[in-house]
Write a protein that holds these residues in place. Sequence first.
Motif, PDB file in Angstrom:
ATOM      1  N   MET A   1       8.684 101.488 182.337  1.00 55.00           N
ATOM      2  CA  MET A   1       7.438 100.928 181.800  1.00 55.00           C
ATOM      3  C   MET A   1       7.576 100.608 180.309  1.00 55.00           C
ATOM      4  SD  MET A   1       4.407 103.199 183.510  1.00 55.00           S
ATOM      5  CE  MET A   1       4.017 103.101 185.263  1.00 55.00           C
ATOM      6  N   SER A   2       8.176 101.526 179.561  1.00 49.51           N
ATOM      7  CA  SER A   2       8.342 101.338 178.117  1.00 49.51           C
ATOM      8  C   SER A   2       9.195 100.117 177.817  1.00 49.51           C
ATOM      9  CB  SER A   2       8.980 102.583 177.493  1.00 49.51           C
ATOM     10  OG  SER A   2       8.178 103.726 177.713  1.00 49.51           O
ATOM     11  N   ILE A   3      10.258  99.926 178.586  1.00 52.83           N
ATOM     12  CA  ILE A   3      11.165  98.807 178.339  1.00 52.83           C
ATOM     13  C   ILE A   3      10.494  97.478 178.678  1.00 52.83           C
ATOM     14  CG2 ILE A   3      13.297  97.731 179.176  1.00 52.83           C
ATOM     15  CD1 ILE A   3      14.519 100.515 179.190  1.00 52.83           C
ATOM     16  N   ILE A   4       9.737  97.437 179.772  1.00 49.91           N
ATOM     17  CA  ILE A   4       9.026  96.206 180.126  1.00 49.91           C
ATOM     18  C   ILE A   4       7.984  95.861 179.064  1.00 49.91           C
ATOM     19  CG2 ILE A   4       7.393  95.152 181.742  1.00 49.91           C
ATOM     20  CD1 ILE A   4       8.877  96.402 184.012  1.00 49.91           C
ATOM     21  N   ILE A   5       7.239  96.868 178.608  1.00 46.71           N
ATOM     22  CA  ILE A   5       6.198  96.630 177.597  1.00 46.71           C
ATOM     23  C   ILE A   5       6.808  96.096 176.306  1.00 46.71           C
ATOM     24  CG2 ILE A   5       4.509  97.775 176.106  1.00 46.71           C
ATOM     25  CD1 ILE A   5       3.885  99.616 178.533  1.00 46.71           C
ATOM     26  N   LEU A   6       7.928  96.686 175.865  1.00 46.79           N
ATOM     27  CA  LEU A   6       8.604  96.183 174.661  1.00 46.79           C
ATOM     28  C   LEU A   6       9.068  94.743 174.864  1.00 46.79           C
ATOM     29  CD1 LEU A   6      10.764  99.265 173.601  1.00 46.79           C
ATOM     30  CD2 LEU A   6       8.841  98.278 172.334  1.00 46.79           C
TER      31      LEU A   6
END
Length: 406
Positions: free
Chosen positions: A323-328
């Motif tokens: 999730m963190s990587i997609i959001i970034l």
Amino acid sequence: MKNFFRNLGPGILVSAAFIGPGTVTVCSLAGVEFGYSLLWALLVSIIACIVLQEMSARLGLVTGKGLSDSIRQSITSPVLRLVALILIFSAIVIGNAAYEAGNISGAVMGVQSIMPIEEISISGNVINLWSFIVGGSAFILLYLGSYKQLEKVFIGLVVLMSLAFIITAFLTQPSWSGIFRGFVPTSISDEVLTIIALVGTTVVPYNLFLHASLVGEKWTGVNHLKTVQSELVFSIILGGLVSMAILICAASSGLSSIDDVAGLAVGLEPLFGNMATTFLAIGLLAAGITSSITAPLAAAYVVKGCLGWKGGMANWRFKAVWMSIIILGILFSSLGIKPVEIIQFAQVANGIVLPVIAIFLLWIVNQESILGKFRNSAFQNIIGILVIALAIFLGAKSIYTVIQNL
């Protein structure tokens, strides 16, 4: 034949991962700058990819563990273990966060080739809404999808992008004699950075971690080894043909330069009509979406193995990583940062990191305590060493070339 297609899965995801915007960008630039002359480099890259991914898949099938998990458990020295895990974490997780912006932007390029740009202005910043749509689609697919559901999505997208790029390559009416000559290696003095970028975009380090983890999601038991190997070879050859088709499209376009991948599609339009542009745009969109899913998924598997987390894709910590990587990726992509030069640089960096990860893999698959009778044979080691030696040579030559140009 029905059983063969039922067994498609992890190998297709590996192909989907390396046929991303990075591949489209690097192969397009290679075709525009050097014509068909670097097709041999793609062929070598495909062979290297098959060799390394087979080792990774065999490790995952026999042990039921991912590559980072196996490395963590195999290195007995706490200091060496910490250094190795930090290196892997930095190369894969942080790198994938950067790639994700390029993946989403690449898919947006495809959309914008055939549809109008949708933008809004917030506090003076222009936000591209397509970045949120593409990134949100990847987010939803990962959040709702089990491995089997994702597998079906990927098979469909890989077939779609394969048809799009291969048909477009034929529409460009390439020089077949030029294509055949392109498989004969020539001097690499002026082409070294492009060659290593082609290797880096085909033999993707994070795919070695992803593949080892995914085979355990689909199969249990070493009796599936032959199936794993045949599915892998088929999938990577298919992905390699797509990469070659992209290079051929660019080499046949008659363009002298491109500022972005969308420029390649526009450049094809007056020569071959709207059909070529549409096919290329659809292929680029599919490539971007598949890589937007696989990059964060691979990063999550790496973190899971490095930190020894239990559980699979449903684990909340596993979800938090991707999730963190997609959001970034969505944030950076939506701000309109042009991805082409970043992607090309990332592929060169990828090629430099590759030897380090490949050495770890070769060491692991030679451990009798881990793989038993399924450890590497002498022939597999010779091929593996040659692949690593080639990667080291290209990496060293690229560094030397960059220093010379300073």
